[in-house]
Design a protein around this motif. Sequence first.
Motif, PDB file in Angstrom:
ATOM      1  N   ASN A 282      50.214  45.026  32.522  1.00 26.80           N
ATOM      2  CA  ASN A 282      51.231  46.055  32.666  1.00 26.80           C
ATOM      3  C   ASN A 282      51.181  46.580  34.098  1.00 26.80           C
ATOM      4  O   ASN A 282      50.394  47.473  34.415  1.00 26.80           O
ATOM      5  N   PRO A 283      52.004  46.018  34.998  1.00 29.48           N
ATOM      6  CA  PRO A 283      51.975  46.476  36.394  1.00 29.48           C
ATOM      7  C   PRO A 283      52.390  47.922  36.569  1.00 29.48           C
ATOM      8  O   PRO A 283      52.035  48.550  37.568  1.00 29.48           O
ATOM      9  N   LEU A 284      53.132  48.479  35.603  1.00 25.97           N
ATOM     10  CA  LEU A 284      53.570  49.869  35.729  1.00 25.97           C
ATOM     11  C   LEU A 284      52.378  50.822  35.718  1.00 25.97           C
ATOM     12  O   LEU A 284      52.326  51.787  36.494  1.00 25.97           O
ATOM     13  N   ASN A 285      51.399  50.555  34.853  1.00 28.54           N
ATOM     14  CA  ASN A 285      50.191  51.388  34.849  1.00 28.54           C
ATOM     15  C   ASN A 285      49.413  51.233  36.148  1.00 28.54           C
ATOM     16  O   ASN A 285      48.806  52.196  36.637  1.00 28.54           O
ATOM     17  N   ALA A 286      49.418  50.022  36.713  1.00 30.32           N
ATOM     18  CA  ALA A 286      48.747  49.826  38.001  1.00 30.32           C
ATOM     19  C   ALA A 286      49.441  50.620  39.098  1.00 30.32           C
ATOM     20  O   ALA A 286      48.786  51.196  39.978  1.00 30.32           O
ATOM     21  N   ALA A 287      50.788  50.665  39.064  1.00 33.32           N
ATOM     22  CA  ALA A 287      51.519  51.441  40.073  1.00 33.32           C
ATOM     23  C   ALA A 287      51.195  52.923  39.967  1.00 33.32           C
ATOM     24  O   ALA A 287      51.064  53.624  40.987  1.00 33.32           O
ATOM     25  N   LEU A 288      51.067  53.438  38.743  1.00 32.58           N
ATOM     26  CA  LEU A 288      50.687  54.846  38.573  1.00 32.58           C
ATOM     27  C   LEU A 288      49.305  55.112  39.161  1.00 32.58           C
ATOM     28  O   LEU A 288      49.071  56.147  39.803  1.00 32.58           O
ATOM     29  N   ARG A 289      48.373  54.172  38.968  1.00 34.42           N
ATOM     30  CA  ARG A 289      47.023  54.355  39.520  1.00 34.42           C
ATOM     31  C   ARG A 289      47.047  54.297  41.047  1.00 34.42           C
ATOM     32  O   ARG A 289      46.334  55.042  41.708  1.00 34.42           O
ATOM     33  N   ILE A 290      47.886  53.451  41.608  1.00 31.43           N
ATOM     34  CA  ILE A 290      47.973  53.344  43.060  1.00 31.43           C
ATOM     35  C   ILE A 290      48.537  54.623  43.661  1.00 31.43           C
ATOM     36  O   ILE A 290      48.076  55.108  44.697  1.00 31.43           O
ATOM     37  N   ARG A 291      49.528  55.220  43.004  1.00 33.62           N
ATOM     38  CA  ARG A 291      50.109  56.464  43.510  1.00 33.62           C
ATOM     39  C   ARG A 291      49.087  57.594  43.530  1.00 33.62           C
ATOM     40  O   ARG A 291      49.126  58.468  44.409  1.00 33.62           O
ATOM     41  N   SER A 292      48.175  57.575  42.574  1.00 35.15           N
ATOM     42  CA  SER A 292      47.133  58.605  42.575  1.00 35.15           C
ATOM     43  C   SER A 292      45.988  58.277  43.529  1.00 35.15           C
ATOM     44  O   SER A 292      45.209  59.159  43.893  1.00 35.15           O
ATOM     45  N   LEU A 293      45.881  57.003  43.926  1.00 30.63           N
ATOM     46  CA  LEU A 293      44.766  56.580  44.781  1.00 30.63           C
ATOM     47  C   LEU A 293      45.070  56.828  46.250  1.00 30.63           C
ATOM     48  O   LEU A 293      44.164  57.135  47.030  1.00 30.63           O
ATOM     49  N   VAL A 294      46.309  56.666  46.671  1.00 32.76           N
ATOM     50  CA  VAL A 294      46.676  56.843  48.081  1.00 32.76           C
ATOM     51  C   VAL A 294      47.779  57.887  48.184  1.00 32.76           C
ATOM     52  O   VAL A 294      48.726  57.886  47.397  1.00 32.76           O
ATOM     53  N   ARG A 295      47.642  58.773  49.148  1.00 30.67           N
ATOM     54  CA  ARG A 295      48.598  59.867  49.342  1.00 30.67           C
ATOM     55  C   ARG A 295      49.604  59.542  50.437  1.00 30.67           C
ATOM     56  O   ARG A 295      50.710  60.066  50.436  1.00 30.67           O
TER      57      ARG A 295
END
Length: 432
Positions: A310-323
């Motif tokens: 599920n790439p959508l969950n990965a995108a959510l994690r990336i948004r929280s990882l980098v500002r």
Amino acid sequence: MSLRQNAFLLVVMTVLVAIMGAWSGDPMLAGAWRLPLGLLLLGLAYEGWITTRAHLSLTIEPGQRGILGRSESLQLSLQHRLHRDALVELAPDAPALVEVDPTVQMLLAPAAAPARTHLRITPRRLGEHVWPGMRTRIAGPLGLAWWPKRLATDFKLSVMPEILRDDSQHLGAVSSGARPRQISGAGSEVLQLRDYRSGDPQQLIDWKATARSGRLVSRDFSEDQHLEIVIAIDAGRTGALRAGDLDRFGHYANLAARFAEHAIAQDDRVGIVLFADRPLAALAPARGTGAVIRIRQLLAASKLAQAESNPLNAALRIRSLVRHRSLVVLLTDLDDATVAGQLASAARLLLPKHLPLIAGLASPEAEALRHAPAHSWLDPYEALAAQEYCARLERNVLALRALGAPAVLARPDQLERAVFDAYAGFRQRRRV
């Protein structure tokens, strides 16, 4: 136990003597077959006793590491405790995800020194692989039989991802990588010396060059460009599908390790996210050799998850990882229609703040089938299926590009070049 030539000779002699005794009618000759048979049994008993005292042991040189997809050589050492040379056959064994040369090796092990040989292996999966026992058999001193032994090795092979090497086996690694763009800016490296222009601040004046030339000389500095990069790798169920020499996840892991090493050399910050149906592991972007080591260690310890990605969950994690705005290199499959929909949603979530580069593997087998000539009634149907498969991949790539997300689709041996070239283009056009 397997009989050898001398044992077969005694067996044939026993049969011939028994036949002669039966035909002769002589009671003395009728029981003469017991002599060669007794010799055979006594010889086998002696060889069995000798081989139990041999105490065969096999050692694989410790401290060796494997590189994913690269052929390596393990050094084996065979020892015994007999006071004579011993003939030993070795049948190589390996863990399930390590390919090994299956050729049976015959070694003459001397009495006072170990016999050494090499075993060619090719790891096909990252991680630590426990080596199984090796199948061997030792020849008896009388030439009557082979005596099988399974020897424990007590060896673990740690498989790491590829490293960045400038050779012909890996296209696009160094030759096509990004290089710092030399433009005027406020960096720390001197780009050029020029004549003083009215309004230049005093700290730009190069006083030594001014003294040598007798006129005011100013310095131009190169502009620093430090990118933040997040590499997202699909570690879901489809990562186990074979694509050439490795499975898909193996290609992604090698590319990620080499790309991280190259980006760090450009003084960029690199992080990583592993995901399946949910994020599995993550490292925030960091700079320097330590970041490369942590990424390689994370990849080496990673395992595939038996779940749909599920790439959508990965995108959510990336948004929280980098500002800050970052380059997101998403290595995933483009051939599943449902995943393509999730990829589109993930791209929309990352855009426009981040720049997602979505890279996937094309199938060389499908490309070959789509244009293959027909030789049987089934071949046209296979060609049509291959054409539809390749067309769907191309449509998915075009759909992602239409959203503003760069997407590349390449064969396993060309994916690295495509990603490195895209990275170089982003730096030159300053898209990140």
